[in-house]
Scaffold this active site. Structure first.
Site, short mmCIF file in Angstrom:
data_model
loop_
_atom_site.label_atom_id
_atom_site.label_comp_id
_atom_site.label_asym_id
_atom_site.label_seq_id
_atom_site.Cartn_x
_atom_site.Cartn_y
_atom_site.Cartn_z
N ASP A 83 0.86 -1.20 0.00
CA ASP A 83 0.00 0.00 0.00
C ASP A 83 0.89 1.24 0.00
O ASP A 83 1.83 1.36 0.80
CB ASP A 83 -0.87 -0.05 1.27
CG ASP A 83 -2.00 0.95 1.27
OD1 ASP A 83 -2.40 1.41 0.19
OD2 ASP A 83 -2.50 1.26 2.38
N GLY A 233 -9.20 5.48 0.77
CA GLY A 233 -9.97 6.20 1.79
C GLY A 233 -11.43 5.79 1.78
O GLY A 233 -12.32 6.62 1.94
N SER A 234 -11.69 4.49 1.62
CA SER A 234 -13.07 4.05 1.41
C SER A 234 -13.71 3.39 2.62
O SER A 234 -14.65 2.61 2.47
CB SER A 234 -13.14 3.12 0.19
OG SER A 234 -12.95 3.91 -0.96
P1 13P Z 1 -9.40 4.37 5.08
O1 13P Z 1 -8.60 5.22 6.02
O2 13P Z 1 -10.64 5.07 4.62
O3 13P Z 1 -9.70 3.03 5.63
O4 13P Z 1 -8.51 4.15 3.75
C1 13P Z 1 -7.47 3.23 3.73
C2 13P Z 1 -6.63 3.35 2.52
O5 13P Z 1 -6.96 4.01 1.54
C3 13P Z 1 -5.35 2.62 2.52
O6 13P Z 1 -4.60 2.87 1.37
O1 G3H Z 2 -2.49 4.35 3.75
C1 G3H Z 2 -3.20 4.40 4.72
C2 G3H Z 2 -3.48 3.23 5.55
O2 G3H Z 2 -4.56 3.52 6.40
C3 G3H Z 2 -2.26 2.76 6.30
O3 G3H Z 2 -2.00 3.54 7.42
O4 G3H Z 2 0.46 4.04 7.38
O5 G3H Z 2 -0.84 4.07 9.52
O6 G3H Z 2 -0.32 1.91 8.36
P1 G3H Z 2 -0.59 3.39 8.21
ZN ZN Z 3 -4.69 4.80 0.57
#
Ligand code: 13P
Ligand code: G3H
Ligand code: ZN
Length: 359
Positions: A83, A233-234
């Site tokens: 991610d 961000g879903s």
């Molecule tokens: P949320 O904070 O809405 O769960 O989004 C997570 C996200 O987009 C991780 O890449």
């Molecule tokens: O990218 C956003 C995710 O909610 C991950 O968050 O970097 O705190 O692990 P984090």
């Molecule tokens: Zn994200």
């Protein structure tokens, strides 16, 4: 073992008209709970690890936990995804640890704070795509900067995300530019900026089209129906979870997330990957608070973690059902990375050629 690439999974999702939640993982309990839900729903799943997760748990621990999950749930296709990779090093070291997909987020510079120029984004994303595809691994890119259309702020809640005030031009992916970006980089999936942001505080009211720009999804899908779109961000930040969190001593001001029905509308227009972390955190944290409030003498971590896993499992099951992911695991037979690499070499995996019968 059923590890699958993002590309193969999202091609299947497009062919059958469903979306796949991408849940963030940091620890064993999250892996166990998400996979229990996937097994119960016969759903394929994307497990994603942020840079923060990788430094929290360590690459070896994360990789071994996912291996264990595969051994426990051999019928569930699991995509392990990086991610928000911030540079080539993050993406390639993920691949070394068995990730079958990486996000090269070139919408921000490598500091993960400064909005990047378009040319920078194209160049770094193309470099990652060229290398990753050689070994069969999929790539997600991002165009446009995640942040609130209400406040103009990027998300800095978790210590990463754009700093300063952003213009609407930065906060909304330009559909024409999206087509050019996908053509120039060869990404398998594209994350779009449309007013969503990470964390709990996305919207100060139930979002309408002014602050949650679903039209961006429809416009890109109309131009490139085969492209797999990603909504970041879903989290929906359900009211019931906010109430439970606050009932047991939490202090979360009233807030709104992305309604599930908006995500379902997105899935009808090419959204295939739906990123969810905050809802998982909130489900677990509310369960911790309940135990702490009701049994103040309790000090066995398992007594906190077991109900938290149950809460997370329930949330994941709801999302698998709502996004149409349920019932599809059994029909997917993942290809090897070597086979995927061959398909990229042969030119058979042009993003524009991805199947999309739902569009
Ligand atoms: P949320 O904070 O809405 O769960 O989004 C997570 C996200 O987009 C991780 O890449
Ligand atoms: O990218 C956003 C995710 O909610 C991950 O968050 O970097 O705190 O692990 P984090
Ligand atoms: Zn994200």
């Amino acid at each position: 073992m059923a590890r699958i690439t993002l590309r193969e999974l999202l091609d299947h999702a497009a062919e059958h008209g469903y979306g796949v939640p991408a849940f963030n993982i940091n620890n064993m309990e999250q892996v166990l709970a998400i996979l229990a839900a996937a097994e119960a729903c016969d759903a394929p799943v994307i497990l994603q690890a942020s840079r923060g997760a990788r430094s929290y748990a360590g690459d070896i621990m994360l990789a071994k936990m996912v291996e264990a999950a595969e051994a426990m749930h051999p019928a569930i296709p699991i995509c392990l995804h990086q991610d928000h990779g911030n540079d080539e090093g993050t993406c390639f070291s993920a691949i070394q640890h068995g990730f079958t997909s990486v996000m090269m987020d070139g919408s921000l510079e490598a500091d993960a704070k400064t909005p990047a120029a378009y040319d920078y984004n194209v160049a770094i994303t193309r470099r990652v795509t060229e290398m990753a595809h050689k070994v069969g691994v999929s790539v997600e890119g991002e165009l446009g900067v995640l942040g609130s259309l209400e406040s103009g702020q990027g998300e800095a809640e978790d210590g990463h995300g754009a700093e300063g005030t952003l213009s609407h031009e930065q906060l909304l992916t330009d559909p024409e530019q999206a087509v050019a970006f996908v053509r120039a980089t060869g990404v398998d999936a594209l994350a779009v900026a449309m007013g969503t942001s990470h964390g709990a505080y996305k919207f100060s009211r139930k979002p309408d089209g002014d602050i949650l720009a679903m039209h961006v999804i429809r416009a890109i899908n109309a131009r490139m129906p085969g492209l797999h779109l990603v909504m970041h961000g879903s989290s929906s930040v359900p009211e019931a979870l906010q109430e439970m969190f606050n009932r047991y001593g939490g202090q979360m001001p009233k807030t709104w997330g992305v309604p599930v029905e908006e995500i379902q509308a997105g899935i009808r227009h090419g959204v295939r990957k739906v990123n969810i972390d905050t809802d998982c955190r909130l489900a677990m944290a509310a369960a911790f608070r309940k135990v702490a409030a009701e049994a103040p003498g309790e000090f066995d971590p398992r007594k906190f973690l077991s109900p938290a896993m149950k809460a997370l499992e329930g949330l994941c099951r709801e999302r698998f059902e709502a996004f149409g992911t349920a019932g599809h695991a059994a029909s997917i037979k993942p290809s090897s990375l070597a086979d995927m690499a061959k398909r990229y070499r042969s030119g058979a995996l042009d993003p524009a050629l991805a199947v999309d019968r739902a569009a």
